[in-house]
Design a protein around this motif. Sequence first.
Motif, PDB file in Angstrom:
ATOM      1  N   LEU A  44       0.860  -1.301  -0.086  1.00  0.00           N
ATOM      2  CA  LEU A  44      -0.177   0.077  -0.004  1.00  0.00           C
ATOM      3  C   LEU A  44       0.765   1.259   0.151  1.00  0.00           C
ATOM      4  O   LEU A  44       0.550   2.335  -0.602  1.00  0.00           O
ATOM      5  CB  LEU A  44      -0.863   0.099   1.215  1.00  0.00           C
ATOM      6  N   ARG A  45       2.018   1.310   0.944  1.00  0.00           N
ATOM      7  CA  ARG A  45       2.728   2.439   0.777  1.00  0.00           C
ATOM      8  C   ARG A  45       3.580   2.805  -0.639  1.00  0.00           C
ATOM      9  O   ARG A  45       3.492   3.970  -1.138  1.00  0.00           O
ATOM     10  CB  ARG A  45       4.062   2.255   1.716  1.00  0.00           C
ATOM     11  N   ARG A  77      -7.152  -6.859  -2.808  1.00  0.00           N
ATOM     12  CA  ARG A  77      -8.101  -6.834  -3.769  1.00  0.00           C
ATOM     13  C   ARG A  77      -9.535  -7.317  -3.062  1.00  0.00           C
ATOM     14  O   ARG A  77     -10.509  -6.508  -3.096  1.00  0.00           O
ATOM     15  CB  ARG A  77      -7.890  -7.542  -4.935  1.00  0.00           C
ATOM     16  N   GLU A  78      -9.406  -8.546  -2.423  1.00  0.00           N
ATOM     17  CA  GLU A  78     -10.568  -8.861  -1.739  1.00  0.00           C
ATOM     18  C   GLU A  78     -10.962  -8.280  -0.371  1.00  0.00           C
ATOM     19  O   GLU A  78     -12.250  -7.796  -0.268  1.00  0.00           O
ATOM     20  CB  GLU A  78     -10.315 -10.235  -1.120  1.00  0.00           C
ATOM     21  N   LYS A  79     -10.276  -7.261   0.249  1.00  0.00           N
ATOM     22  CA  LYS A  79     -10.353  -6.402   1.152  1.00  0.00           C
ATOM     23  C   LYS A  79     -10.876  -5.004   0.647  1.00  0.00           C
ATOM     24  O   LYS A  79     -11.176  -4.042   1.469  1.00  0.00           O
ATOM     25  CB  LYS A  79      -9.097  -6.278   2.078  1.00  0.00           C
ATOM     26  N   GLY A  80     -10.843  -4.703  -0.561  1.00  0.00           N
ATOM     27  CA  GLY A  80     -11.408  -3.659  -1.379  1.00  0.00           C
ATOM     28  C   GLY A  80     -10.008  -2.479  -1.047  1.00  0.00           C
ATOM     29  O   GLY A  80     -10.401  -1.518  -1.232  1.00  0.00           O
ATOM     30  N   LEU A  81      -8.862  -2.993  -0.826  1.00  0.00           N
ATOM     31  CA  LEU A  81      -7.834  -1.811  -0.700  1.00  0.00           C
ATOM     32  C   LEU A  81      -7.083  -1.412  -1.952  1.00  0.00           C
ATOM     33  O   LEU A  81      -6.152  -0.641  -2.043  1.00  0.00           O
ATOM     34  CB  LEU A  81      -6.939  -2.345   0.451  1.00  0.00           C
ATOM     35  N   VAL A  82      -6.854  -2.487  -2.954  1.00  0.00           N
ATOM     36  CA  VAL A  82      -6.320  -2.042  -4.069  1.00  0.00           C
ATOM     37  C   VAL A  82      -7.233  -2.865  -5.323  1.00  0.00           C
ATOM     38  O   VAL A  82      -8.168  -3.595  -5.038  1.00  0.00           O
ATOM     39  CB  VAL A  82      -5.107  -2.913  -4.254  1.00  0.00           C
ATOM     40  N   THR A  83      -7.120  -2.448  -6.666  1.00  0.00           N
ATOM     41  CA  THR A  83      -7.753  -2.982  -7.776  1.00  0.00           C
ATOM     42  C   THR A  83      -6.781  -3.312  -8.757  1.00  0.00           C
ATOM     43  O   THR A  83      -5.657  -2.986  -8.601  1.00  0.00           O
ATOM     44  CB  THR A  83      -8.585  -1.861  -8.567  1.00  0.00           C
ATOM     45  N   GLN A  84      -7.137  -4.592  -9.305  1.00  0.00           N
ATOM     46  CA  GLN A  84      -6.253  -4.999 -10.283  1.00  0.00           C
ATOM     47  C   GLN A  84      -6.818  -5.104 -11.469  1.00  0.00           C
ATOM     48  O   GLN A  84      -8.147  -5.386 -11.954  1.00  0.00           O
ATOM     49  CB  GLN A  84      -5.821  -6.446  -9.987  1.00  0.00           C
ATOM     50  N   ILE A  98      -4.086   1.467  -5.789  1.00  0.00           N
ATOM     51  CA  ILE A  98      -4.619   1.711  -4.392  1.00  0.00           C
ATOM     52  C   ILE A  98      -6.029   2.230  -4.628  1.00  0.00           C
ATOM     53  O   ILE A  98      -6.153   3.034  -5.457  1.00  0.00           O
ATOM     54  CB  ILE A  98      -3.836   2.447  -3.584  1.00  0.00           C
ATOM     55  N   THR A  99      -6.883   1.875  -3.680  1.00  0.00           N
ATOM     56  CA  THR A  99      -8.236   2.215  -3.731  1.00  0.00           C
ATOM     57  C   THR A  99      -8.437   3.468  -2.717  1.00  0.00           C
ATOM     58  O   THR A  99      -7.435   3.641  -1.808  1.00  0.00           O
ATOM     59  CB  THR A  99      -9.390   1.329  -3.609  1.00  0.00           C
ATOM     60  N   PRO A 100      -9.523   4.123  -2.657  1.00  0.00           N
ATOM     61  CA  PRO A 100      -9.632   5.314  -1.588  1.00  0.00           C
ATOM     62  C   PRO A 100      -9.581   4.683  -0.195  1.00  0.00           C
ATOM     63  O   PRO A 100      -8.949   5.440   0.682  1.00  0.00           O
ATOM     64  CB  PRO A 100     -11.096   5.748  -1.926  1.00  0.00           C
ATOM     65  N   ALA A 101     -10.053   3.506  -0.296  1.00  0.00           N
ATOM     66  CA  ALA A 101      -9.874   2.629   1.098  1.00  0.00           C
ATOM     67  C   ALA A 101      -8.679   2.466   1.620  1.00  0.00           C
ATOM     68  O   ALA A 101      -8.420   2.646   2.856  1.00  0.00           O
ATOM     69  CB  ALA A 101     -11.064   1.458   1.072  1.00  0.00           C
ATOM     70  N   GLY A 102      -7.767   1.788   0.610  1.00  0.00           N
ATOM     71  CA  GLY A 102      -6.500   1.501   1.043  1.00  0.00           C
ATOM     72  C   GLY A 102      -5.707   2.844   1.263  1.00  0.00           C
ATOM     73  O   GLY A 102      -4.856   3.059   2.108  1.00  0.00           O
ATOM     74  N   GLN A 103      -5.941   3.994   0.643  1.00  0.00           N
ATOM     75  CA  GLN A 103      -5.110   5.323   0.852  1.00  0.00           C
ATOM     76  C   GLN A 103      -5.725   5.722   2.106  1.00  0.00           C
ATOM     77  O   GLN A 103      -4.832   6.534   2.980  1.00  0.00           O
ATOM     78  CB  GLN A 103      -5.596   6.224  -0.273  1.00  0.00           C
ATOM     79  N   LYS A 104      -6.827   5.318   2.595  1.00  0.00           N
ATOM     80  CA  LYS A 104      -7.328   5.972   4.026  1.00  0.00           C
ATOM     81  C   LYS A 104      -6.661   4.918   4.988  1.00  0.00           C
ATOM     82  O   LYS A 104      -6.113   5.773   6.078  1.00  0.00           O
ATOM     83  CB  LYS A 104      -8.774   5.696   4.073  1.00  0.00           C
TER      84      LYS A 104
END
Length: 150
Positions: A44-45, A77-84, A98-104
């Motif tokens: 994520l970083r 991806r399953e956690k909704g933190l990234v998209t592929q 990274i998704t907005p949830a991952g960025q959060k």
Amino acid sequence: MTSKLPSTTRSLPIALIRAREGVMAPIREMLAETGITEQQWRVLRVLAEHGRLDTKTLADRSSLLFPSLTRIAATLREKGLVTQTRDAADRRRQFVEITPAGQKIIDDRSDHAAQIVAGFKSALGAENYETLLDLLALLDPGAKSEDQGS
């Protein structure tokens, strides 16, 4: 008995492992409530810093073996933190973003992470901290000159 090996108290591999544990303990503590691992945090970083990346580049920049990244990216991806997504021209090539949830997760912990870094800089001194990073980069077979100093 004499030995050509240094004492284990002066062994670089052992010292690096001990230092890694000292560095990672506060990071693990910070991540405990997030439900993400230190490897997932690294991914994520890297994505937060560099944006959308192909999986090979992401594995390299996250210091992960490609099969490990594949598994970690699937979990994120399953956690909704990234998209592929697959490359339209080369269906074998995948990109991760990274998704907005991952960025959060990154944003919510950036102050705490900065405090951890400040603690290391305080313990070592700012100049020694930078010197240590430079010395470790000399031992990194994948280090590029552009990565030094950041």
